[in-house]
Design a protein around this motif. Sequence first.
Motif, PDB file in Angstrom:
ATOM      1  N   ARG A  36      32.453  62.691  33.550  1.00  0.00           N
ATOM      2  CA  ARG A  36      31.272  62.218  32.813  1.00  0.00           C
ATOM      3  C   ARG A  36      31.423  60.762  32.402  1.00  0.00           C
ATOM      4  O   ARG A  36      30.428  60.063  32.196  1.00  0.00           O
ATOM      5  CB  ARG A  36      31.041  63.075  31.568  1.00  0.00           C
ATOM      6  N   THR A  37      32.661  60.299  32.263  1.00  0.00           N
ATOM      7  CA  THR A  37      32.933  58.938  31.802  1.00  0.00           C
ATOM      8  C   THR A  37      32.968  57.948  32.954  1.00  0.00           C
ATOM      9  O   THR A  37      33.011  56.742  32.742  1.00  0.00           O
ATOM     10  CB  THR A  37      34.275  58.915  31.033  1.00  0.00           C
ATOM     11  N   LEU A  38      32.937  58.452  34.188  1.00  0.00           N
ATOM     12  CA  LEU A  38      32.895  57.597  35.372  1.00  0.00           C
ATOM     13  C   LEU A  38      31.461  57.225  35.741  1.00  0.00           C
ATOM     14  O   LEU A  38      30.514  57.942  35.407  1.00  0.00           O
ATOM     15  CB  LEU A  38      33.506  58.331  36.572  1.00  0.00           C
ATOM     16  N   THR A  39      31.316  56.123  36.463  1.00  0.00           N
ATOM     17  CA  THR A  39      30.044  55.823  37.106  1.00  0.00           C
ATOM     18  C   THR A  39      29.809  56.854  38.220  1.00  0.00           C
ATOM     19  O   THR A  39      30.742  57.548  38.631  1.00  0.00           O
ATOM     20  CB  THR A  39      30.059  54.404  37.700  1.00  0.00           C
ATOM     21  N   GLN A  92      31.881  60.873  43.500  1.00  0.00           N
ATOM     22  CA  GLN A  92      33.034  60.258  42.842  1.00  0.00           C
ATOM     23  C   GLN A  92      34.316  60.570  43.621  1.00  0.00           C
ATOM     24  O   GLN A  92      34.410  61.587  44.304  1.00  0.00           O
ATOM     25  CB  GLN A  92      33.166  60.773  41.413  1.00  0.00           C
ATOM     26  N   THR A 148      35.936  59.805  26.080  1.00  0.00           N
ATOM     27  CA  THR A 148      35.086  60.631  26.934  1.00  0.00           C
ATOM     28  C   THR A 148      33.780  61.024  26.238  1.00  0.00           C
ATOM     29  O   THR A 148      32.881  61.584  26.885  1.00  0.00           O
ATOM     30  CB  THR A 148      35.817  61.911  27.393  1.00  0.00           C
ATOM     31  N   GLU A 192      29.304  56.331  25.302  1.00  0.00           N
ATOM     32  CA  GLU A 192      28.236  56.082  26.272  1.00  0.00           C
ATOM     33  C   GLU A 192      28.710  55.209  27.425  1.00  0.00           C
ATOM     34  O   GLU A 192      28.049  55.133  28.460  1.00  0.00           O
ATOM     35  CB  GLU A 192      27.054  55.392  25.571  1.00  0.00           C
ATOM     36  N   ARG A 193      29.847  54.583  27.275  1.00  0.00           N
ATOM     37  CA  ARG A 193      30.313  53.635  28.279  1.00  0.00           C
ATOM     38  C   ARG A 193      30.808  54.358  29.536  1.00  0.00           C
ATOM     39  O   ARG A 193      31.430  55.415  29.440  1.00  0.00           O
ATOM     40  CB  ARG A 193      31.428  52.780  27.679  1.00  0.00           C
ATOM     41  N   ARG A 194      30.521  53.768  30.696  1.00  0.00           N
ATOM     42  CA  ARG A 194      30.961  54.330  31.964  1.00  0.00           C
ATOM     43  C   ARG A 194      31.876  53.333  32.688  1.00  0.00           C
ATOM     44  O   ARG A 194      31.668  52.126  32.609  1.00  0.00           O
ATOM     45  CB  ARG A 194      29.760  54.696  32.847  1.00  0.00           C
ATOM     46  N   TYR A 195      32.828  53.876  33.413  1.00  0.00           N
ATOM     47  CA  TYR A 195      33.849  53.036  34.049  1.00  0.00           C
ATOM     48  C   TYR A 195      33.849  53.235  35.560  1.00  0.00           C
ATOM     49  O   TYR A 195      33.627  54.334  36.070  1.00  0.00           O
ATOM     50  CB  TYR A 195      35.232  53.371  33.475  1.00  0.00           C
ATOM     51  N   ASP A 196      34.138  52.136  36.262  1.00  0.00           N
ATOM     52  CA  ASP A 196      34.246  52.194  37.719  1.00  0.00           C
ATOM     53  C   ASP A 196      35.546  52.864  38.149  1.00  0.00           C
ATOM     54  O   ASP A 196      35.579  53.561  39.172  1.00  0.00           O
ATOM     55  CB  ASP A 196      34.190  50.780  38.311  1.00  0.00           C
TER      56      ASP A 196
END
Length: 324
Positions: free
Chosen positions: A224-227, A261, A201, A204-208
Amino acid sequence: MKAIVHDRYGSPDVMEFRDIEMPVMTDDDVLVRVHAVSLNRGDWIVSSGSPYVLRLVFGLRRPKHLVPGRDVAGRVEAVGAKVTRFRPGDEVYAENDFGTLAEYTCVPERLLEMKPANLTFEQAAAVPVAATTALQAFRGRLRPGHEVLVNGASGGVGTFAVQIAKAAGARVTGVCSTRNTGLVRSLGADDVIDYTKDDFTRGERRYDVILDLVGNHPLSALRRTLTPTGTLLLSSGEGGRWFGPMRRILRALAISSFVRQSLRPVSASGNHLAELKDLIEAGKITPAIDRTYPLSQTAEALRYLGVEHARAKVVITVHAAEAG
């Protein structure tokens, strides 16, 4: 017959191995000679009676059903008068309503399916509850190329979730402990995060899609970790002895009404074993088993599952799989 029974809530020690009467079939039932049963987190919850709110379903003062257990694989021993799809000798598997931790169990025909031909009874028993949960979690939410994260990738549901997401064409990141990184990678995960070293979390990576099977991060951190239009799927979390993860799930549903979301609980319903059978026989899903125990040691197996954080599936062996 021999069976595991529990007539009160408590630690795994409430599970007793003793003789009871054979189950009685109705016209719609199939009597199955049990070869293997797998344990699930739900079995721990039912035996402990916690969170308390679930006693409204399982029994207020004591468990409603004497014999626990839901997953089962075995051979058909006899069929009811209205059963048309099965006959004695068929190798089958099922997610039963209860009563599988025994030498014989009655399963409604609608819940039963032929066992995948390429699995042993032990492997087949590991499938129903966990794989159905993972399949239903992702239903209609995955597209090829989606970035998917499974938090708790080495658990019973998680090991199936990694494989089902890969089969759907997603790029999968699994989160687990150091000792399980090899297992999760072997299941097809493109990336593996060791939570003892990194917090996904904070990256910088974001997940669908995020499937959270652990509940060890605040909803705000997961969001925050989601697109911006991503999906968070929840099936666990702390919440006390009364409501367990339900408080967290209800809060997520409330938030979801006001943001782009999607925040949703994981639920599993219906019989999807034929679909899972096709995926298994096509080589897209393979059950992972941590340990097996004999029926008489079910209490020890349940303790290992709930206290020692078993990875993948824990399976109970009952009758030996004789030839023919």
